[in-house]
Design a protein around this motif. Structure first.
Motif, PDB file in Angstrom:
ATOM      1  N   TRP A  43       0.716  -1.285  -0.064  1.00 22.55           N
ATOM      2  CA  TRP A  43       0.078   0.099  -0.204  1.00 22.55           C
ATOM      3  C   TRP A  43       0.863   1.271  -0.010  1.00 22.55           C
ATOM      4  O   TRP A  43       0.406   2.324  -0.630  1.00 22.55           O
ATOM      5  CB  TRP A  43      -0.957   0.092   1.274  1.00 22.55           C
ATOM      6  N   GLN A  46       1.817   1.797  -3.645  1.00 19.12           N
ATOM      7  CA  GLN A  46       0.718   2.362  -4.516  1.00 19.12           C
ATOM      8  C   GLN A  46       0.473   3.686  -4.233  1.00 19.12           C
ATOM      9  O   GLN A  46       0.020   4.356  -5.227  1.00 19.12           O
ATOM     10  CB  GLN A  46      -0.314   1.182  -4.130  1.00 19.12           C
ATOM     11  N   GLN A  50       0.407   6.793  -6.733  1.00 18.02           N
ATOM     12  CA  GLN A  50      -1.006   7.377  -7.335  1.00 18.02           C
ATOM     13  C   GLN A  50      -0.898   9.120  -7.160  1.00 18.02           C
ATOM     14  O   GLN A  50      -1.597   9.400  -7.763  1.00 18.02           O
ATOM     15  CB  GLN A  50      -2.077   6.995  -6.272  1.00 18.02           C
ATOM     16  N   ARG A  55      -4.135   5.799 -11.253  1.00 20.60           N
ATOM     17  CA  ARG A  55      -4.430   4.810 -10.287  1.00 20.60           C
ATOM     18  C   ARG A  55      -4.395   3.389 -10.730  1.00 20.60           C
ATOM     19  O   ARG A  55      -3.703   2.543 -10.082  1.00 20.60           O
ATOM     20  CB  ARG A  55      -5.534   4.802  -9.272  1.00 20.60           C
ATOM     21  N   ALA A  58      -0.340   2.974 -11.612  1.00 17.56           N
ATOM     22  CA  ALA A  58       0.196   2.581 -10.323  1.00 17.56           C
ATOM     23  C   ALA A  58      -0.056   1.253  -9.716  1.00 17.56           C
ATOM     24  O   ALA A  58       0.748   0.706  -9.106  1.00 17.56           O
ATOM     25  CB  ALA A  58      -0.157   3.635  -9.207  1.00 17.56           C
ATOM     26  N   LEU A  59      -1.282   0.771  -9.910  1.00 19.49           N
ATOM     27  CA  LEU A  59      -1.624  -0.613  -9.688  1.00 19.49           C
ATOM     28  C   LEU A  59      -0.933  -1.727 -10.426  1.00 19.49           C
ATOM     29  O   LEU A  59      -0.413  -2.665  -9.754  1.00 19.49           O
ATOM     30  CB  LEU A  59      -3.183  -0.925  -9.805  1.00 19.49           C
ATOM     31  N   SER A  62       2.675  -1.867  -9.178  1.00 20.49           N
ATOM     32  CA  SER A  62       2.881  -2.438  -7.864  1.00 20.49           C
ATOM     33  C   SER A  62       2.703  -3.901  -8.138  1.00 20.49           C
ATOM     34  O   SER A  62       3.616  -4.594  -7.510  1.00 20.49           O
ATOM     35  CB  SER A  62       1.729  -1.930  -6.940  1.00 20.49           C
ATOM     36  N   LEU A 155      -6.004  -3.984  -3.312  1.00 27.48           N
ATOM     37  CA  LEU A 155      -5.482  -2.972  -3.382  1.00 27.48           C
ATOM     38  C   LEU A 155      -5.940  -1.635  -3.797  1.00 27.48           C
ATOM     39  O   LEU A 155      -5.702  -0.616  -3.102  1.00 27.48           O
ATOM     40  CB  LEU A 155      -4.038  -3.348  -4.282  1.00 27.48           C
ATOM     41  N   PRO A 156      -6.669  -1.463  -4.562  1.00 21.66           N
ATOM     42  CA  PRO A 156      -7.371  -0.266  -4.889  1.00 21.66           C
ATOM     43  C   PRO A 156      -8.268   0.421  -4.260  1.00 21.66           C
ATOM     44  O   PRO A 156      -8.842   1.422  -4.147  1.00 21.66           O
ATOM     45  CB  PRO A 156      -7.945  -0.608  -6.535  1.00 21.66           C
TER      46      PRO A 156
END
Length: 346
Positions: A43, A46, A50, A55, A58-59, A62, A155-156
């Motif tokens: 996290w 991430q 972000q 996003r 970034a996901l 990660s 995660l998001p």
């Protein structure tokens, strides 16, 4: 509320029911627990990414980072175990010679090793073991696929879940959940960082010791010590027994192998009992008895993955207990000898 006012029988029944459910539905809860551990580790990455990119991108970054780390960790583990297994197979005649000598010595002292071996180890048990290992490998692949799906979907959602906790109708419950999650995540990241650093030191010292005494596979022993050190107690024990068995065959003198075994255990003791507590500090202080119990308990519940994440689960449980007045006594009781309650956050 004092401890004696709790409905102890109801609590015990609830704990037993929850444990039974976790065991029966291990295929669901074990990958979920590991996914939550990974989300806690990923996290901050991430969240930082972000701020500089979309996003979704970034996901993706990660998850790719996670897959690369997992692939490298799996590669060095399989490399070390594979090289060790091939070396043992190539020198099986020397192991047989040592076994024959040990058998003669034990039978000379009234211990019938041959009868015990025949009774407990036979062809059918060996075939069963091979089938079990093969089945576990297939299960492991599907297990990690489920874990990655959980991480990809979960995660998001971390930011959204945090906002929902802040706006709960019960402010106290929201505070406990939010503060407990934040503190737990920070502790788990610190635990894994310290564990990785200590594992690297242990692996380097094992490599140095094996090289100094001329033991074959010195690099492999260093890697295995690094990998197995992630499982407290059990991992270091296996990491010291395996090279000691090779030392018995290589040195031909049990006294030399015994000294080597003692030296490896001194390394484990120095790193685990002296260096690591000073690096981790009181924030991760847990009773050694509880650590050992957590490893055996979660290994029984979920197998190898349970042994690996048993301590992080225990850290999470104690951290959440520490967030509320009614359960803070449990965190203080099961923490280390100098454990102090965490201060409540805003």
């Amino acid at each position: 509320m004092s401890v004696d006012r709790f409905n102890v029988p109801a609590i015990l029944i609830a704990v037993v029911v929850i444990c039974a459910a976790l065991n029966v539905a291990s295929g669901v809860f074990a990958p979920l627990a590991l996914a939550l551990l990974i989300i806690a580790l990923l996290w901050p990455v991430q969240h930082t990414l972000q701020a500089f990119m979309p996003r979704s991108l970034a996901l993706l970054f990660s998850l790719v980072s996670l897959i690369i780390v997992f692939a490298l960790f799996s590669y060095i583990t399989l490399w070390a175990f594979g090289r060790t297994a091939r070396w043992i197979i190539n020198d099986v005649s020397r192991f047989q010679s040592v076994y024959d000598q040990l058998t003669v010595w034990l039978e000379g002292h009234g211990i019938a090793v041959a009868a015990i071996w025949t009774e407990h180890f036979n062809t059918s048990s060996a075939i069963s073991l091979i089938q079990t290992i093969s089945g576990r490998l297939n299960t492991t692949m599907s297990f990690w696929v489920v874990v990655l799906v959980y991480v990809f979907l979960g995660l998001p959602e971390v930011g959204n879940i945090a906002r929902k906790m802040r706006s709960m109708d019960n402010p106290e419950l929201g505070r406990v959940l939010l503060q407990g999650s934040m503190v737990t995540g920070a502790k788990i990241r610190r635990y894994m960082l310290v564990r990785t650093f200590m594992s690297a030191i242990t692996g380097l010292l094992f490599f140095t010791m094996a090289s100094a005494v001329g033991l074959p596979l010195s690099k492999e022993w260093g890697v295995l010590a690094f990998v197995l050190n992630y499982i407290p107690f059990l991992g270091p024990l296996i990491a010291t027994l395996l090279p000691t068995l090779i030392a018995i065959v290589e040195f031909q003198y049990w006294q030399s192998a015994a000294l080597f075994f003692v030296a490896l255990n001194l390394i484990q003791f120095a790193v685990g009992s002296y260096i690591e507590p000073r690096v981790s500090g009181n924030a991760l202080s847990i009773s050694p008895f509880l650590v050992l119990f957590a490893i055996f308990f979660w290994a029984y519940m979920w197998g190898m993955f349970g042994a690996f994440i048993g301590v992080p689960i225990t850290i999470a449980v104690l951290t959440f207990c520490d967030q509320h007045d009614r359960t803070r006594w449990l965190a203080c009781l099961l923490g280390g000898t100098d454990q102090k309650p965490e201060k409540r956050g805003a």
